[in-house]
Motif scaffolding. Structure first.
Motif, PDB file in Angstrom:
ATOM      1  N   THR A 117       0.835  -1.205   0.000  1.00 19.56           N
ATOM      2  CA  THR A 117       0.000   0.000   0.000  1.00 19.56           C
ATOM      3  C   THR A 117       0.868   1.253   0.000  1.00 19.56           C
ATOM      4  OG1 THR A 117      -1.783  -1.134   1.195  1.00 19.56           O
ATOM      5  CG2 THR A 117      -1.775   1.275   1.273  1.00 19.56           C
ATOM      6  N   GLU A 125      -6.041  10.344  -2.123  1.00 15.69           N
ATOM      7  CA  GLU A 125      -7.181   9.586  -2.641  1.00 15.69           C
ATOM      8  C   GLU A 125      -8.104   9.108  -1.513  1.00 15.69           C
ATOM      9  OE1 GLU A 125      -7.980   5.875  -5.718  1.00 15.69           O
ATOM     10  OE2 GLU A 125      -6.192   5.852  -4.455  1.00 15.69           O
ATOM     11  N   SER A 127     -11.143   6.281  -1.381  1.00 19.97           N
ATOM     12  CA  SER A 127     -11.639   5.208  -2.250  1.00 19.97           C
ATOM     13  C   SER A 127     -12.596   4.295  -1.494  1.00 19.97           C
ATOM     14  CB  SER A 127     -10.468   4.386  -2.800  1.00 19.97           C
ATOM     15  OG  SER A 127      -9.723   3.816  -1.732  1.00 19.97           O
ATOM     16  N   ILE A 128     -13.263   3.446  -2.246  1.00 19.54           N
ATOM     17  CA  ILE A 128     -14.160   2.442  -1.662  1.00 19.54           C
ATOM     18  C   ILE A 128     -13.527   1.067  -1.874  1.00 19.54           C
ATOM     19  CG2 ILE A 128     -16.434   1.360  -1.785  1.00 19.54           C
ATOM     20  CD1 ILE A 128     -17.565   4.046  -2.633  1.00 19.54           C
ATOM     21  N   ILE A 129     -13.435   0.305  -0.807  1.00 17.46           N
ATOM     22  CA  ILE A 129     -12.825  -1.019  -0.858  1.00 17.46           C
ATOM     23  C   ILE A 129     -13.779  -2.047  -0.274  1.00 17.46           C
ATOM     24  CG2 ILE A 129     -10.483  -0.083  -0.659  1.00 17.46           C
ATOM     25  CD1 ILE A 129     -10.596  -1.086   2.326  1.00 17.46           C
ATOM     26  N   LYS A 211     -18.557  -3.027   2.063  1.00 17.16           N
ATOM     27  CA  LYS A 211     -17.892  -1.853   1.485  1.00 17.16           C
ATOM     28  C   LYS A 211     -17.427  -0.894   2.579  1.00 17.16           C
ATOM     29  CE  LYS A 211     -20.472  -1.891  -2.877  1.00 17.16           C
ATOM     30  NZ  LYS A 211     -19.338  -2.473  -3.611  1.00 17.16           N
ATOM     31  N   LEU A 213     -15.235   2.960   3.101  1.00 16.56           N
ATOM     32  CA  LEU A 213     -14.601   4.140   2.561  1.00 16.56           C
ATOM     33  C   LEU A 213     -13.219   4.229   3.218  1.00 16.56           C
ATOM     34  CD1 LEU A 213     -16.316   7.541   2.009  1.00 16.56           C
ATOM     35  CD2 LEU A 213     -13.952   7.399   2.725  1.00 16.56           C
ATOM     36  N   ARG A 214     -12.167   4.302   2.390  1.00 13.29           N
ATOM     37  CA  ARG A 214     -10.806   4.291   2.924  1.00 13.29           C
ATOM     38  C   ARG A 214     -10.070   5.563   2.552  1.00 13.29           C
ATOM     39  NH1 ARG A 214      -6.367  -0.278   1.417  1.00 13.29           N
ATOM     40  NH2 ARG A 214      -6.328   0.901  -0.546  1.00 13.29           N
ATOM     41  N   TYR A 234     -16.694  13.884   1.086  1.00  9.77           N
ATOM     42  CA  TYR A 234     -16.681  12.922  -0.017  1.00  9.77           C
ATOM     43  C   TYR A 234     -17.924  12.026   0.058  1.00  9.77           C
ATOM     44  CZ  TYR A 234     -15.066   9.077  -3.013  1.00  9.77           C
ATOM     45  OH  TYR A 234     -14.956   8.126  -4.006  1.00  9.77           O
ATOM     46  N   HIS A 238     -21.064  11.859  -2.744  1.00 11.47           N
ATOM     47  CA  HIS A 238     -21.330  10.630  -3.491  1.00 11.47           C
ATOM     48  C   HIS A 238     -22.536   9.859  -2.957  1.00 11.47           C
ATOM     49  CE1 HIS A 238     -17.169  11.546  -4.638  1.00 11.47           C
ATOM     50  NE2 HIS A 238     -17.380  10.799  -5.718  1.00 11.47           N
ATOM     51  N   GLU A 267     -10.654   3.515   7.815  1.00 13.06           N
ATOM     52  CA  GLU A 267     -11.644   2.711   7.103  1.00 13.06           C
ATOM     53  C   GLU A 267     -12.987   2.817   7.825  1.00 13.06           C
ATOM     54  OE1 GLU A 267      -8.740  -0.673   5.064  1.00 13.06           O
ATOM     55  OE2 GLU A 267     -10.032  -1.250   6.753  1.00 13.06           O
TER      56      GLU A 267
END
Length: 272
Positions: A117, A125, A127-129, A211, A213-214, A234, A238, A267
Motif C-alpha cells: 500500500t 485519494e 476510495s471504496i474497498i 464496502k 470508505l478508505r 466525499y 457521493h 476505514e
C-alpha cells in the motif's frame, strides 16, 4: 536365514534411516539404542530389520524435540500407554507451535500488504474497498483515559489470548461515525486488537464485512480532523451513508523514525 533376520552394517542401517552412523554409535554409547550384534573379532556393530521401528520411533521423538533423557525413560518402560501419553503431550505442543507460526505468518502478510500500500498509495485519494468480516478484541476508553492506562489495558487483554509478543496482533483505535458527524474528532471510544486466530466470537466486536470508505492521513494527529472533514464531504457528495465506527490503524511504524512521516489508515463502513 529369513530375509528379515539378515544383519546390516552400521553404515547400511544408518543410510536406510537417513542418519549419520555416528548418531547410532552415540545412541549405543549412552545406552539408548543398542546394535543387535557386536562382532567379537573386530567390534563392528550390526543391526537387523526388526530394530527399524524402534529407531524410527526414537528419531520421531527427537524430531518433536523430546529430550534424550525423556526418550531413555520411555525406552526403559516401553508400552502402548506410555507412548500414547508422550505423543499426546508432544502433539499438543506441536499444535501450539503451528498456531503460533500461522499467527506470525498472518502478521507478516499484514505487514507485506501495508508495504505494498505504501509503495502504490495516493495519500490524497479517498476510495471504496471491500473488507472481510473481522473479530476484534476491544477495550473501552474515553477522553480521560491516560496513555499509561491504555497500555495497561491492552497488555492485560492480549495476555488473555496468550500472545507471546505485541507483534502477534495488530492494534488500532475506533471512533463512532456519530462523533465524527457531530465534529467530536477526539471522542475515541475503543481501542481494538486483531487477534490472528480466535476460537469463539462471544464477547468480541464484529467488524462487519462489506464496502468501506478508505482514506489516509500523514503526519501527527492534530491534522486528523481536517482529513475526516474531507472524508465526510466525499461521502456526502457521493450519496454514501457512513455507519458504525471508523477504524484507524498505523501502517508504517516499522519503517519510519519521525512522527511527521506517520501514516494512519482510516476505514469506515458504507451503506447505500
Amino acid at each position: 536365514m529369513k530375509e528379515n533376520d539378515k544383519l546390516l552394517t552400521i553404515g547400511q542401517f544408518a543410510a536406510m534411516h537417513g542418519i549419520n552412523k555416528k548418531t547410532l554409535m552415540w545412541y549405543d554409547e549412552i545406552g539408548l539404542f543398542r546394535p543387535a550384534v557386536i562382532h567379537p573379532g573386530n567390534g563392528y556393530r550390526c543391526y537387523n530389520y526388526h530394530q527399524s521401528p524402534v529407531l524410527e520411533t526414537i528419531l520421531l521423538l527427537r524430531e518433536l524435540d523430546v529430550s534424550i533423557s525423556e526418550i531413555q525413560e520411555f525406552m526403559k518402560n516401553r508400552s502402548a500407554a506410555a507412548l500414547k501419553e508422550l505423543l499426546d503431550e508432544k502433539t499438543a505442543e506441536l499444535d501450539r507451535s503451528i498456531l503460533h507460526l500461522k499467527a506470525v505468518r498472518k502478521t507478516l502478510c499484514s505487514h507485506r500488504r501495508n508495504m505494498e500500500t505504501l509503495l502504490t498509495m495516493d495519500l490524497s485519494e479517498i476510495s471504496i474497498i471491500e473488507r472481510e468480516e473481522r473479530c476484534l478484541v476491544t477495550v473501552e476508553i474515553d477522553r480521560d483515559t491516560s496513555f499509561e492506562k491504555e497500555v495497561e489495558m491492552i497488555t492485560a487483554e492480549t495476555a488473555k489470548y496468550q500472545l507471546g509478543r505485541l507483534h502477534d496482533a495488530s492494534y488500532g483505535s475506533m471512533i463512532s461515525v456519530d462523533s465524527l458527524i457531530n465534529g467530536n474528532f477526539d471522542d475515541y471510544s475503543r481501542l481494538f486488537i486483531e487477534i490472528p486466530f480466535v476460537t469463539q466470537k462471544t464477547g468480541l466486536h464484529i467488524q462487519p464485512g462489506g464496502k468501506y470508505l478508505r482514506a489516509f492521513h500523514k503526519g501527527d494527529w492534530a491534522g486528523l480532523p481536517a482529513r475526516y472533514r474531507a472524508v465526510l464531504d466525499y461521502a456526502a457528495e457521493h450519496g454514501l451513508k457512513l455507519t458504525g465506527y471508523s477504524y484507524e490503524k498505523g501502517i508504517n511504524e516499522i519503517v519510519i523514525d519521525r512522527i511527521e512521516d506517520y501514516i494512519v489508515q482510516i476505514e469506515i463502513p458504507v451503506s447505500g
